[in-house]
Scaffold this motif. Structure first.
Motif, mmCIF file in Angstrom:
data_model
loop_
_atom_site.group_PDB
_atom_site.id
_atom_site.type_symbol
_atom_site.label_atom_id
_atom_site.label_comp_id
_atom_site.label_asym_id
_atom_site.label_seq_id
_atom_site.Cartn_x
_atom_site.Cartn_y
_atom_site.Cartn_z
ATOM 1 N N UNK A 293 0.964 -1.128 -0.002
ATOM 2 C CA UNK A 293 0.002 0.057 0.059
ATOM 3 C C UNK A 293 0.672 1.358 0.101
ATOM 4 N N UNK A 294 0.261 2.379 -0.497
ATOM 5 C CA UNK A 294 0.975 3.501 -0.479
ATOM 6 C C UNK A 294 0.651 4.407 0.845
ATOM 7 N N UNK A 295 1.900 5.083 1.297
ATOM 8 C CA UNK A 295 1.521 5.858 2.628
ATOM 9 C C UNK A 295 2.186 7.160 2.228
ATOM 10 N N UNK A 296 1.251 8.193 2.831
ATOM 11 C CA UNK A 296 1.801 9.572 2.741
ATOM 12 C C UNK A 296 2.022 10.097 4.158
ATOM 13 N N UNK A 297 3.283 10.571 4.473
ATOM 14 C CA UNK A 297 3.367 10.877 5.913
ATOM 15 C C UNK A 297 2.717 12.145 6.314
ATOM 16 N N UNK A 298 2.271 12.587 7.417
ATOM 17 C CA UNK A 298 1.636 13.892 7.681
ATOM 18 C C UNK A 298 2.663 14.775 8.515
ATOM 19 N N UNK A 299 4.134 14.200 8.622
ATOM 20 C CA UNK A 299 4.880 14.973 9.062
ATOM 21 C C UNK A 299 6.228 14.660 8.165
ATOM 22 N N UNK A 300 7.094 15.687 8.426
ATOM 23 C CA UNK A 300 8.245 15.795 7.595
ATOM 24 C C UNK A 300 9.285 14.885 8.009
ATOM 25 N N UNK A 301 9.013 13.546 7.951
ATOM 26 C CA UNK A 301 10.090 12.617 8.488
ATOM 27 C C UNK A 301 10.145 11.387 7.586
ATOM 28 N N UNK A 302 11.066 10.740 7.001
ATOM 29 C CA UNK A 302 10.927 9.819 6.118
ATOM 30 C C UNK A 302 11.014 8.368 6.606
ATOM 31 N N UNK A 303 9.865 7.838 6.069
ATOM 32 C CA UNK A 303 9.810 6.139 6.613
ATOM 33 C C UNK A 303 10.563 5.427 5.704
ATOM 34 N N UNK A 304 11.359 4.392 6.213
ATOM 35 C CA UNK A 304 12.507 3.911 5.318
ATOM 36 C C UNK A 304 12.357 2.266 5.438
ATOM 37 N N UNK A 305 13.049 1.665 4.513
ATOM 38 C CA UNK A 305 12.633 0.238 4.539
ATOM 39 C C UNK A 305 12.909 -0.656 5.873
ATOM 40 N N UNK A 306 11.937 -1.506 6.205
ATOM 41 C CA UNK A 306 11.775 -2.092 7.466
ATOM 42 C C UNK A 306 11.236 -1.366 8.549
#
Lengths: 365, 129
Positions: free
Chosen positions: A284-297
């Motif tokens: 699924x696609x995720x759009x974060x609501x805060x400026x922080x990057x989700x990364x692999x795992x």
């Protein structure tokens, strides 16, 4: 580390060279965001010579390939290509690849760099009684990707011919600057563009000529960093991140390349039963609501952070949206949740599940 | 070369710098750090009032391709945080030693400074990488 035939070009252009799966390649030249924007608005050029090239030829080539891949090459006309995966009997993905049909008895296949040896061994193991000759020609080729709304104009200037009639996922075999080439209207950026398969010793010449013709139009050399932000915005899978031998194409959103109506192919039985039962998780696609990057795992939780519901496979800052985006496998019962949270460095950050692709290019009228 | 290793600063092997004025240390990351990260897009900084022990993670700095924790070179209380960096994270790339300072810490233990590297030693470290 291995070097592509265009290594010196990257050094001369000031590319920031890194170790990419054993290959010495540039992650960027002028900057990831600038390169990304160039591809979205003008054009960019990438060295993708690390990818693998395999040919399958013989009277049973079409039937053999249809056994090994999930998609259906019998629908292709000569000069047309398709994107597909190939699966193990347990439905796990061995690799994703593009199959170019020269004719019913001659196919040209592009596989991921990291999987070239594995894939070629897989092709050989699955030959069975099919009358085919398999060749791993990766060392003989280099590959340049020219991508962006101005790619067609730049290539036309270089080759002194019009490519407007070359349809998406079609290809031509023609000389480029005097040497044989396979010119394909394919790409990994979500923009219009071409992938040029060239003799290994011809890449530098073509790269330099493209830069000369394209620079006045705003063509930029682009590295692996921009390649990743572009493909992730376009929600294109990356093997090793989003798809692996522990994911099946149905949960990865690749059901469209699985043609269950084919009489037989590797993984068919398993994929049929997965389809019947319903997938347990979905990419699924995720759009974060805060400026922080989700990364692999990184782990995905419910909005209140109490229940773990999935895991991020790829994430970045989307230069086009100017917000962090990610792909993640989310448990099926939560894929309609309005809000989720991602655990990043011991804190929970809010995000929302969003439709993919995150970016879609405007179709020409 | 001097601009990359200002002589009036102290450094850590994790590529932070500290400028000491009286009992306050101003902290940021070095030219080498921002260059390795690439274009910085986000920075995560602590709240004013947070108590730090030397070596604590006090935040993170992110580029598209990597995220790096920030380690406190000193023990003390955070008395000021550079709020400009949340809207202009790229300043860390263009001006790492000056306007892209990250936090100011009231030193709890001035002797912490003894473990830090001077410009020459830090440059030696970077050159050997």
């Amino acid at each position: 580390m291995k070097k592509t035939p265009l290594y010196q070009v990257h050094v001369d252009a000031g590319g920031k060279l890194v170790d990419f799966g054993g290959w010495n390649l540039p992650v960027q030249y002028s900057g990831i965001q600038a390169e990304h924007q160039a591809v979205r608005t003008r054009a960019g050029i990438f060295d993708v010579s690390h990818m693998g090239e395999v040919t399958v030829e013989g009277p049973d080539a079409e039937a053999y390939i249809n056994q090994v891949i999930t998609n259906d090459v019998t629908r292709l006309v000569d000069g047309q290509a398709l994107y597909t995966v190939m699966c193990r009997e347990d439905g796990g993905i061995v690799d994703d690849l593009i199959v170019y049909k020269r004719d019913r008895e001659r196919f040209f296949i592009c596989v991921n760099a990291a999987n070239t040896a594995k894939d070629f061994a897989w092709f050989q193991e699955n030959r069975g009684q099919f009358r085919v000759e398999l060749k791993n020609l990766s060392d003989q080729y280099c590959q340049i990707a020219l991508q962006g709304p101005l790619a067609s104009e730049i290539l036309a200037k270089l080759c002194q011919q019009d490519f407007s009639k070359l349809g998406y996922f079609h290809f031509l075999e023609m000389p480029v600057l005097g040497k044989p080439a396979l010119v394909a209207r394919t790409g990994y950026t979500g923009e219009d563009g071409f992938e040029l398969y060239l003799p290994a010793d011809h890449g530098t010449r073509v790269w330099n000529a493209l830069m000369e013709v394209g620079k006045p139009l705003g063509l930029l050399p682009c590295g692996l960093g921009a390649r990743d932000t572009l493909r992730l915005e376009a929600s294109l899978a990356l093997y090793g991140n989003d798809i692996t031998d522990e994911t099946n194409p149905l949960e990865a959103g690749l059901g469209w390349v699985v043609k269950l109506q084919k009489p037989a192919f590797n993984g068919k039985a398993k994929l049929e039963s997965v389809k019947a039962a319903g997938v347990k998780r979905k990419l699924s696609g995720i759009r974060m609501l805060e400026r922080v990057i989700p990364r692999h795992d990184y782990e995905v939780f419910t909005a209140d952070g109490t229940k773990r519901i999935g895991k991020v496979t790829s994430g970045t800052l989307s230069p086009t949206l100017d917000f962090p985006i990610a792909m993640a496998y989310i448990d099926s019962q939560h894929t309609s949740d309005a809000r989720i949270s991602v655990k990043i460095r011991d804190k929970f950050y809010p995000g929302e599940i969003t439709k993919m692709p995150f970016y879609r290019r405007k179709k020409e009228v | 070369m001097d601009a990359k290793f200002p002589a009036d600063l102290l450094y850590t092997k994790d590529h932070e710098w500290a400028k000491v004025q009286g009992t306050t240390a101003t902290i940021g990351i070095t030219h080498h750090a921002q260059d390795a990260l690439g274009e910085i897009v986000f920075v995560d900084l602590p709240e004013v009032g947070r108590q730090l022990k030397k070596g604590d993670t006090f935040g993170a700095v992110e580029s598209i391709k990597a995220v790096s924790d920030l380690y406190s070179p000193v023990s003390g209380k955070v008395v000021q945080v550079n709020k400009d960096l949340s809207s202009e994270p790229g300043r860390i790339n263009s001006d790492p030693y000056d306007s892209a300072w990250m936090v100011k810490v009231e030193l709890a233990n001035p002797s912490d400074l003894k473990d830090l590297l001077d410009a020459k030693a830090y440059k030696g470290l970077v050159d050997s990488l």
